[in-house]
Design an enzyme around this catalytic site. Structure first.
Site, mmCIF file in Angstrom:
data_model
loop_
_atom_site.group_PDB
_atom_site.id
_atom_site.type_symbol
_atom_site.label_atom_id
_atom_site.label_comp_id
_atom_site.label_asym_id
_atom_site.label_seq_id
_atom_site.Cartn_x
_atom_site.Cartn_y
_atom_site.Cartn_z
ATOM 1 C CG ASP A 34 -61.246 -6.733 -86.764
ATOM 2 O OD1 ASP A 34 -61.084 -7.959 -86.228
ATOM 3 O OD2 ASP A 34 -60.267 -6.499 -87.665
ATOM 4 C CD GLU A 36 -69.977 -10.375 -84.743
ATOM 5 O OE1 GLU A 36 -69.320 -11.055 -85.526
ATOM 6 O OE2 GLU A 36 -70.805 -10.756 -83.993
ATOM 7 C CG PHE A 37 -63.499 -6.849 -80.433
ATOM 8 C CD1 PHE A 37 -63.246 -7.817 -79.576
ATOM 9 C CD2 PHE A 37 -62.621 -5.848 -80.220
ATOM 10 C CE1 PHE A 37 -62.432 -7.885 -78.318
ATOM 11 C CE2 PHE A 37 -61.922 -5.644 -79.112
ATOM 12 C CZ PHE A 37 -61.727 -6.869 -78.494
ATOM 13 C CG ASP A 38 -63.473 -2.023 -83.348
ATOM 14 O OD1 ASP A 38 -63.332 -2.159 -84.658
ATOM 15 O OD2 ASP A 38 -62.984 -2.656 -82.430
ATOM 16 C CB SER A 88 -47.602 19.809 -86.948
ATOM 17 O OG SER A 88 -46.578 20.335 -86.318
ATOM 18 C CG LEU A 89 -48.866 25.094 -84.761
ATOM 19 C CD1 LEU A 89 -48.489 25.701 -83.547
ATOM 20 C CD2 LEU A 89 -50.036 25.654 -85.363
ATOM 21 C CD GLU A 119 -53.284 30.419 -78.295
ATOM 22 O OE1 GLU A 119 -52.834 29.414 -78.153
ATOM 23 O OE2 GLU A 119 -54.584 30.880 -78.629
ATOM 24 C CE LYS A 121 -43.861 25.484 -81.514
ATOM 25 N NZ LYS A 121 -43.803 24.108 -80.729
ATOM 26 C CG ASP A 123 -40.620 22.593 -75.391
ATOM 27 O OD1 ASP A 123 -41.109 21.894 -76.134
ATOM 28 O OD2 ASP A 123 -39.310 22.879 -75.184
ATOM 29 C CD GLU A 178 -47.586 21.125 -76.295
ATOM 30 O OE1 GLU A 178 -48.551 21.141 -77.167
ATOM 31 O OE2 GLU A 178 -46.509 20.712 -76.736
ATOM 32 C CE1 TYR A 230 -52.415 23.036 -78.921
ATOM 33 C CE2 TYR A 230 -50.867 23.629 -76.984
ATOM 34 C CZ TYR A 230 -51.127 22.868 -77.911
ATOM 35 O OH TYR A 230 -50.662 21.719 -78.414
ATOM 36 C CE LYS A 296 -53.179 28.814 -81.711
ATOM 37 N NZ LYS A 296 -53.975 28.040 -80.502
ATOM 38 C CE LYS A 320 -39.599 25.342 -81.746
ATOM 39 N NZ LYS A 320 -39.206 23.936 -81.862
ATOM 40 C CB CYS A 414 -6.204 7.659 -70.612
ATOM 41 S SG CYS A 414 -7.715 7.311 -69.802
ATOM 42 C CB CYS A 417 -6.114 3.760 -67.723
ATOM 43 S SG CYS A 417 -6.111 4.109 -69.416
ATOM 44 C CB CYS A 432 -8.370 6.138 -73.608
ATOM 45 S SG CYS A 432 -7.532 4.842 -72.587
ATOM 46 C CB CYS A 438 -9.595 2.625 -69.944
ATOM 47 S SG CYS A 438 -9.953 4.163 -69.366
HETATM 48 S S1 IVH Z 1 -52.395 25.359 -82.056
HETATM 49 C C1 IVH Z 1 -54.174 22.882 -85.738
HETATM 50 N N1 IVH Z 1 -51.405 26.494 -79.975
HETATM 51 O O1 IVH Z 1 -46.981 22.995 -80.807
HETATM 52 C C2 IVH Z 1 -52.860 23.182 -84.833
HETATM 53 N N2 IVH Z 1 -50.218 24.518 -80.736
HETATM 54 O O2 IVH Z 1 -44.758 22.618 -83.184
HETATM 55 C C3 IVH Z 1 -53.312 23.326 -83.634
HETATM 56 N N3 IVH Z 1 -48.215 23.901 -79.330
HETATM 57 O O3 IVH Z 1 -48.496 20.718 -82.757
HETATM 58 C C4 IVH Z 1 -52.066 23.792 -82.621
HETATM 59 N N4 IVH Z 1 -48.361 25.517 -77.897
HETATM 60 O O4 IVH Z 1 -48.337 20.438 -80.038
HETATM 61 C C5 IVH Z 1 -51.459 25.487 -80.781
HETATM 62 N N5 IVH Z 1 -50.535 27.776 -78.164
HETATM 63 C C6 IVH Z 1 -50.136 26.726 -79.133
HETATM 64 C C7 IVH Z 1 -49.185 25.860 -78.838
HETATM 65 C C8 IVH Z 1 -49.269 24.619 -79.800
HETATM 66 C C9 IVH Z 1 -47.757 24.630 -78.161
HETATM 67 C C10 IVH Z 1 -47.703 22.782 -79.764
HETATM 68 C C11 IVH Z 1 -48.725 22.022 -80.527
HETATM 69 C C12 IVH Z 1 -48.468 21.664 -81.912
HETATM 70 C C13 IVH Z 1 -46.978 21.893 -81.995
HETATM 71 C C14 IVH Z 1 -46.344 22.476 -83.182
#
Ligand code: IVH
Length: 689
Positions: A34, A36-38, A88-89, A119, A121, A123, A178, A230, A296, A320, A414, A417, A432, A438
């Site tokens: 693996d 070598e391959f990588d 994640s956050l 900032e 968030k 979606d 995003e 971001y 942040k 949120k 219904c 039918c 139904c 139906c």
């Molecule tokens: S900062 C170390 N900033 O929301 C974490 N995330 O529900 C860096 N998201 O995982 C993430 N807007 O995918 C950051 N202004 C923003 C964001 C953001 C959307 C997403 C991101 C995160 C998720 C959490």
């Protein structure tokens, strides 16, 4: 290395890597470690990024051959490790928790001069971009946070992701953000999908994620995706490169990167709350979806001090927004009969703009909900949009109720039918009971069977409606014996549409057993339950033989589900249906126990090349289910090359060189029992294609 030498080495590496991945994945007899391959793969990636003019979509660095699917690759994408975990956050819907976050930060960072970067968030779907020497080197999805799908070939098709940076940027760095689908692109895409009889996406986020993972990159451009960035992990750029997060983003913007719009530095919790309150309303006029604000700690040394939990940074929190609401008027109420016979009241509304899209219908769920809301025609109602495609009504504005309004009566028969509706104890819905007669239920079952997450057959509402009305299909098994002459009777259908439909039917034979089980439409058996049942029992025969107790012992299967599966598996009509589907060639067991069709091709190693009357994937599936072995390149071990039109000249030449037989599609059909089985001769009349 000069250009010519680079070209030679790239070609050599691609050959070595292709041959070794075939040995590894197809032959199960690797000759290379693996590592070598990588190492060779890295060398190739490096060369391709330095000489992008020699880069190619079918390079092993960008795509996994179909033979590799299911062997570590996720749906056609190579998975690669993230250099820094993609976290994640921590989320909250409570302003108090945002205040508590600020208080905690103030306490932990006492005496320090710090600020907050607030900032939006966004979606969409998270993406991690790696720039090397100012060029986009790689794009990974979050995956499981440790490994992501390499979507570079799709990311380059997103118009605001620069492939080349300007100014003085670091040698190599990562930036995360995003990928979003603006509302305008979303509406356009869904309208087109409805015209093409494809299931529309439930929301822009799903659409963005589906589009970023398109196997055919050429379609990505037309999806109108948009990227906003971001986060630059400080480790990726050097701890001393900048003092704060906002400074990093400003620098990234100066290199031409599209960074988080509408951010603001706040000094205290009052300013944070002001930002949140402002955007809770103002976001409604943004062209893309947002679902909150992210707060942040801005200074990087303070971020370092606060650190991370296993899942998220301690220096950030996401607030949120609650689901958006709108006020509209109820024009009428429809009663829809689903595939299980459940009757769902749906309100037709005066069109209203909600979360960027126009809402005309909203679900009322069931009779109890209607009574609870005390809803009437002409009422002004509050509408909310969750993740689902149909929004829901959450309340009635009684002060606006017309004086002469009357409560609607839930139907007793219904609406399709005319059969008297029934309601069992403990059920919220009326049903139904005329399952076999139906029309709404029959069409609903067909539509569920053909849906993307089930058998993925190209038949939407209009096709199912026509097939049913013309008397051509009233159950899933009927689909597999449709004839071309029947299909050509459908309004607007030509040979091309008929061929597309037949191809998708043929491809559905490769759908794994767990999805076949889901497609059957057994009441309460959703995707997840189907997966659990398939993994537990391994085959339809084992499920048929299982007792109620054995069924109920499966993970996540309670008494109600067990009862439903049991009665389905003991219904003579369903048993007959399942037998017909088995005969048509659907997978009725998990891989490894797959239903073999014959051993006609046993001992033969076959290479498939070119275009055929059915897809190459279906042909390969047939080869393996008739006992043959598929190989991707011609070698002395190849028994024959199955060559269609536009077969690769290299493969043909190699066959001539090695004296390997070339077999036509017609000759191939003659080799397997029943010819163009299992779909039946009637389905694939050779003269038509
Ligand atoms: S900062 C170390 N900033 O929301 C974490 N995330 O529900 C860096 N998201 O995982 C993430 N807007 O995918 C950051 N202004 C923003 C964001 C953001 C959307 C997403 C991101 C995160 C998720 C959490």
């Amino acid at each position: 290395m000069d250009k010519l030498a680079a070209k030679g080495r790239i070609e050599e590496l691609r050959r070595i890597l292709a041959e070794n991945s075939r040995l590894y994945y197809v032959e199960n007899s690797p000759v290379m470690s693996d590592m070598e391959f990588d190492f060779l793969m890295h060398e190739l990636e490096d060369l391709e990024s330095r000489w992008p003019e020699f880069d190619s979509e079918d390079s092993p660095t960008h795509r996994v051959g179909s033979d590799l699917d299911g062997n570590g690759a996720s749906k056609g994408f190579v998975q690669r490790p993230h250099r820094y975990p993609m976290l994640s956050l921590s989320n909250t819907y409570s302003i108090e928790e945002v205040e508590a976050f600020a208080q905690r930060a103030e306490k932990l960072l006492e005496g320090r001069n710090f600020s907050y970067c607030c900032e939006l968030k966004f979606d969409g779907v998270a993406i991690c971009l790696v720039y090397r020497q100012g060029k986009l080197f790689r794009a990974l999805t979050r995956g499981d946070g440790k490994m992501g799908d390499d979507v570079t070939r799709n990311a380059v098709k997103i118009s605001n992701i620069p492939q080349e940076l300007t100014g003085s940027f670091p040698e190599e760095f990562e930036i995360r953000g995003e990928v979003l689908m603006p509302y305008s692109s979303f509406d356009k895409l869904n309208s087109q999908r409805l015209l093409d009889e494809e299931a529309p996406f439930a929301n822009p986020r799903n659409a963005a994620s589906g589009s970023l993972k398109l196997i055919d990159s050429s379609q990505v451009e037309g999806r109108g995706l948009y990227c906003t960035l971001y986060h630059i992990p400080a480790q990726s750029i050097g701890e001393d490169f900048a003092h704060s997060h906002s400074e990093l983003l400003d620098k990234a913007a100066s290199w031409g990167l599209p960074v988080s719009e509408h951010r603001k530095i706040c000094r205290n919790k009052e300013e944070i709350l002001e930002y949140i309150n402002y955007w809770d309303k103002a976001r409604k006029s943004l062209p893309y979806p947002t679902d909150g604000c992210v707060i942040k700690i801005n200074e990087l040394d303070c971020q370092r001090e606060l650190g991370y939990t296993a899942k998220s940074p301690r220096w950030a929190v996401a607030y949120k927004f609650k689901a958006e609401q709108a006020l509209s008027k109820v024009l009428s109420i429809d009663y829809q009969v689903g595939r299980t016979g459940a009757v769902t009241p749906v309100a037709n509304l005066e069109p209203v703009l909600l979360a960027g899209t126009t809402v005309k219908r909203a679900t009322l769920n069931n009779a109890d909900q209607m009574a609870l809301l005390d809803i009437r025609i002409g009422d002004s109602v509050k509408v909310e949009k969750g993740g689902e495609i149909i929004p829901k009504i959450t309340g009635v504005e009684l002060s606006l109720r017309p004086a002469d309004s009357k409560a609607p009566e839930f139907p007793q028969f219904c609406p399709d039918c005319g059969t008297p509706l029934v309601k069992s104890e403990g059920e919220a819905k009326w049903f139904c009971p005329n399952a076999s007669g139906c029309p709404m239920q029959i069409k609903g079952r067909l539509l569920h069977f053909t849906s993307r997450k089930a058998m993925n057959i190209l038949a939407g509402e209009q096709t199912v409606e026509q097939l049913y009305n013309l008397g051509f299909a009233s159950c899933p098994a009927d689909l597999y014996s449709l004839t071309i002459s029947q299909l050509l009777q459908l309004e607007g259908w030509k040979q091309k549409s008929a061929k597309r439909f037949l191809d998708s039917l043929a491809e559905s034979l490769g759908v794994p057993f767990e999805r076949v089980l889901f497609a059957l439409g057994i009441r309460y058996v959703g995707e997840q339950t189907a997966k659990e049942l398939a993994a537990h029992f391994g085959s339809i025969d084992a499920i048929m033989q299982a007792s109620l107790e054995e069924l109920a012992a499966v993970k996540d299967v309670g008494d109600a589900i067990a009862g439903s599966v049991y009665s389905y598996m003991h219904s003579p009509a369903e048993l007959e249906q399942m037998e017909r589907l088995r005969k048509a060639g659907l997978k009725m067991a998990t891989e490894g126990e797959k239903t073999m069709l014959s051993n006609a091709l046993e001992g033969l190693t076959i290479v498939v090349s070119g275009n055929f009357s059915i897809s190459r994937e279906s042909l390969k599936e047939l080869i393996s289910r008739h006992g043959g072995k598929n190989a991707s390149s011609v070698s002395s071990k190849t028994s024959f090359l199955l060559a269609g039109s536009k077969s690769g000249p290299e493969k043909l030449n190699k066959c001539h060189e090695l004296g390997i037989r070339i077999v036509s599609e017609d000759e191939f059909w003659a080799m397997i029992p029943g010819g163009r089985q299992p779909l039946g001769e009637s389905v694939l009349e050779p003269t038509l294609f």
